[in-house]
Design an enzyme around this catalytic site. Sequence first.
Site, PDB file in Angstrom:
ATOM      1  N   ARG A   1       0.683  -0.750  -0.274  1.00  0.00           N
ATOM      2  CA  ARG A   1      -0.316   0.086   0.133  1.00  0.00           C
ATOM      3  C   ARG A   1       0.982   1.246   0.719  1.00  0.00           C
ATOM      4  O   ARG A   1       0.019   2.127  -0.428  1.00  0.00           O
ATOM      5  CB  ARG A   1      -1.263  -0.102   0.952  1.00  0.00           C
ATOM      6  CG  ARG A   1      -1.992  -1.056   1.235  1.00  0.00           C
ATOM      7  CD  ARG A   1      -2.490  -0.608   1.593  1.00  0.00           C
ATOM      8  NE  ARG A   1      -4.214  -1.743   1.538  1.00  0.00           N
ATOM      9  CZ  ARG A   1      -4.798  -2.121   3.051  1.00  0.00           C
ATOM     10  NH1 ARG A   1      -4.981  -1.784   3.618  1.00  0.00           N
ATOM     11  NH2 ARG A   1      -6.103  -2.644   2.280  1.00  0.00           N
TER      12      ARG A   1
ATOM     13  N   GLY B   1     -13.076  -2.967   0.304  1.00  0.00           N
ATOM     14  CA  GLY B   1     -14.452  -3.005   0.549  1.00  0.00           C
ATOM     15  C   GLY B   1     -14.746  -1.404  -0.869  1.00  0.00           C
ATOM     16  O   GLY B   1     -15.965  -1.286  -1.007  1.00  0.00           O
TER      17      GLY B   1
ATOM     18  N   GLY C   1     -10.758  -7.714  -1.586  1.00  0.00           N
ATOM     19  CA  GLY C   1      -9.202  -7.849  -0.755  1.00  0.00           C
ATOM     20  C   GLY C   1      -9.072  -9.903  -1.328  1.00  0.00           C
ATOM     21  O   GLY C   1      -8.358  -9.778  -1.589  1.00  0.00           O
TER      22      GLY C   1
ATOM     23  N   LYS D   1     -19.351 -12.587   0.792  1.00  0.00           N
ATOM     24  CA  LYS D   1     -20.831 -11.458   1.691  1.00  0.00           C
ATOM     25  C   LYS D   1     -21.243 -11.982   0.994  1.00  0.00           C
ATOM     26  O   LYS D   1     -21.879 -10.631  -0.520  1.00  0.00           O
ATOM     27  CB  LYS D   1     -19.932 -10.339   1.144  1.00  0.00           C
ATOM     28  CG  LYS D   1     -18.744 -10.214   2.346  1.00  0.00           C
ATOM     29  CD  LYS D   1     -18.450  -8.689   2.432  1.00  0.00           C
ATOM     30  CE  LYS D   1     -16.440  -8.398   3.150  1.00  0.00           C
ATOM     31  NZ  LYS D   1     -15.785  -7.964   1.671  1.00  0.00           N
TER      32      LYS D   1
HETATM   33  P1  ADP Z   1     -13.749 -10.294  -1.848  1.00  0.00           P
HETATM   34  O1  ADP Z   1     -12.699  -9.966  -0.355  1.00  0.00           O
HETATM   35  O2  ADP Z   1     -13.459 -10.734  -2.910  1.00  0.00           O
HETATM   36  O3  ADP Z   1     -14.962  -9.487  -2.002  1.00  0.00           O
HETATM   37  P2  ADP Z   1     -15.869 -12.041  -0.017  1.00  0.00           P
HETATM   38  O4  ADP Z   1     -14.763 -11.478   1.435  1.00  0.00           O
HETATM   39  O5  ADP Z   1     -17.103 -11.727   0.200  1.00  0.00           O
HETATM   40  O6  ADP Z   1     -15.107 -12.118  -1.227  1.00  0.00           O
HETATM   41  O7  ADP Z   1     -15.444 -13.386   0.284  1.00  0.00           O
HETATM   42  C1  ADP Z   1     -13.811 -13.975   0.145  1.00  0.00           C
HETATM   43  C2  ADP Z   1     -13.804 -15.661   1.344  1.00  0.00           C
HETATM   44  O8  ADP Z   1     -15.257 -16.281   0.396  1.00  0.00           O
HETATM   45  C3  ADP Z   1     -12.677 -16.186   0.633  1.00  0.00           C
HETATM   46  O9  ADP Z   1     -11.932 -16.586   1.957  1.00  0.00           O
HETATM   47  C4  ADP Z   1     -13.221 -17.293   0.815  1.00  0.00           C
HETATM   48  O10 ADP Z   1     -12.205 -18.623   1.434  1.00  0.00           O
HETATM   49  C5  ADP Z   1     -14.692 -17.737   1.102  1.00  0.00           C
HETATM   50  N1  ADP Z   1     -16.089 -17.790   0.232  1.00  0.00           N
HETATM   51  C6  ADP Z   1     -15.624 -18.537  -1.539  1.00  0.00           C
HETATM   52  N2  ADP Z   1     -16.478 -19.715  -1.522  1.00  0.00           N
HETATM   53  C7  ADP Z   1     -16.833 -20.190  -0.584  1.00  0.00           C
HETATM   54  C8  ADP Z   1     -17.715 -21.258  -0.157  1.00  0.00           C
HETATM   55  N3  ADP Z   1     -18.248 -22.326  -1.120  1.00  0.00           N
HETATM   56  N4  ADP Z   1     -17.862 -21.171   1.440  1.00  0.00           N
HETATM   57  C9  ADP Z   1     -17.669 -20.569   2.031  1.00  0.00           C
HETATM   58  N5  ADP Z   1     -16.378 -20.006   1.855  1.00  0.00           N
HETATM   59  C10 ADP Z   1     -16.435 -19.722   0.460  1.00  0.00           C
HETATM   60 MG    MG Z   2     -13.466 -10.119   1.538  1.00  0.00          MG
END
Ligand code: ADP
Ligand code: MG
Length: 395
Positions: A36, A374, A351, A197
Amino acid sequence: MDKKTLKDFDFAGKNALVRVDFNVPLKDGKVDDNTRIDSALDTIDYLIREEARVILMSHLGRPGGSPSEELRMDPVAEELAELLGREVKKVDDCIGPEVEQAVESMEDGDVLLLENTRFYPGEKENDPEFARKLAAPADVFVNDAFGAAHRAHASTAGVAEYLPAVAGFLMQREINSLGEAMENPESPYAAIIGGAKISDKMSVIKNLLDKCDQLLLGGGIANTFLLAQGFEVGDSLVEEDRTELAQEILSEAKSMGVEVLLPEDVVIAEECEEGVESRVVDRSEVPAGWQILDIGGPRTLEKYTETIKNARTVTWNGPLGVFEIDAFAEGTMQVARALAESEAYKVVGGGESAAAIRKAGVEEKMSHVSTGGGASLTFFEGEPLPGVEILDDLE
Ligand code: ADP
Ligand code: MG
């Protein structure tokens, strides 16, 4: 971007208050990952060359509105000095007489780092009085903290009430790169959405539906859609109260001619842990007590990777499985590699999504990997970013 940027202001001899995202991981009193800090160097170098007096500010961690010894910015100042190859002064406050004195003794091209802005409750409350004090020693505000742009705090938004406000280079690059995919995507546009999420990702889908040609779902969001279609998903991560919304989205997608891709075969296990037994099964054969932890069945992956290779634009938000555990990483890794080979304009935000791209070793092959988790999510949701809204409009 219709906002003023660094080139729209004459910085020579001016006090430039620059909001950066120096919210870095620390370990044993040192910066553990300087990505960062590195991302802000373009802007800082430019301001030094333009002979501004560069006053940097950031939050670090969650001190909860009062000073915390472990969350002082000193290690960040050291790391920055090393990266810049020049002296970086650091003060132990972000407002008040100590800051004023330090700024008064600055010469053109000097760099000063203020103390953690979250040592004051006024930061998160966006208290106008606190913002006024932050702005007091400055002539101009530069916001380069894309990673904090989804928050309306005193240092990301409030200070702009008192100063001319322009975007730094990182902010500009983020908005332009993410915007290019969203505003005028070359067709076919494949949007990949996964992650944990679920409610947030539903908003992303809603926003992308009238822009994309294909929607490729994975992660907890795909589980929720499978449940909505009547499949048994065992103990998979889902949000049951979002199944109705999932059905609505499916029929809306159909009427808009958007193809929705859901996993046909999936990787399942009884526990989400390293070393457990995992199996590939058809999506109609998930036993009670098991969880879908990856999209990585061969039929699914063939379809997903083929779609990605044929796309001209791809956006990706949210991993397609629990990629942190190797047994459940295959879907995410194969999709990442397909994306690396694709000639599409391809941007990744989120993230964990960015971490997955790095794990696959294909970061360099992407058109853009967002530095803001975020903030990129908010962007994909089509919601305004307060840290961008407050910048001065181009005339
Ligand atoms: P990002 O940070 O890219 O926006 P999220 O925070 O929404 O993504 O989700 C990321 C998390 O989702 C990862 O840590 C991953 O382990 C989890 N994840 C992905 N697929 C599954 C699943 N089928 N069941 C449980 N957790 C999952
Ligand atoms: Mg995330």
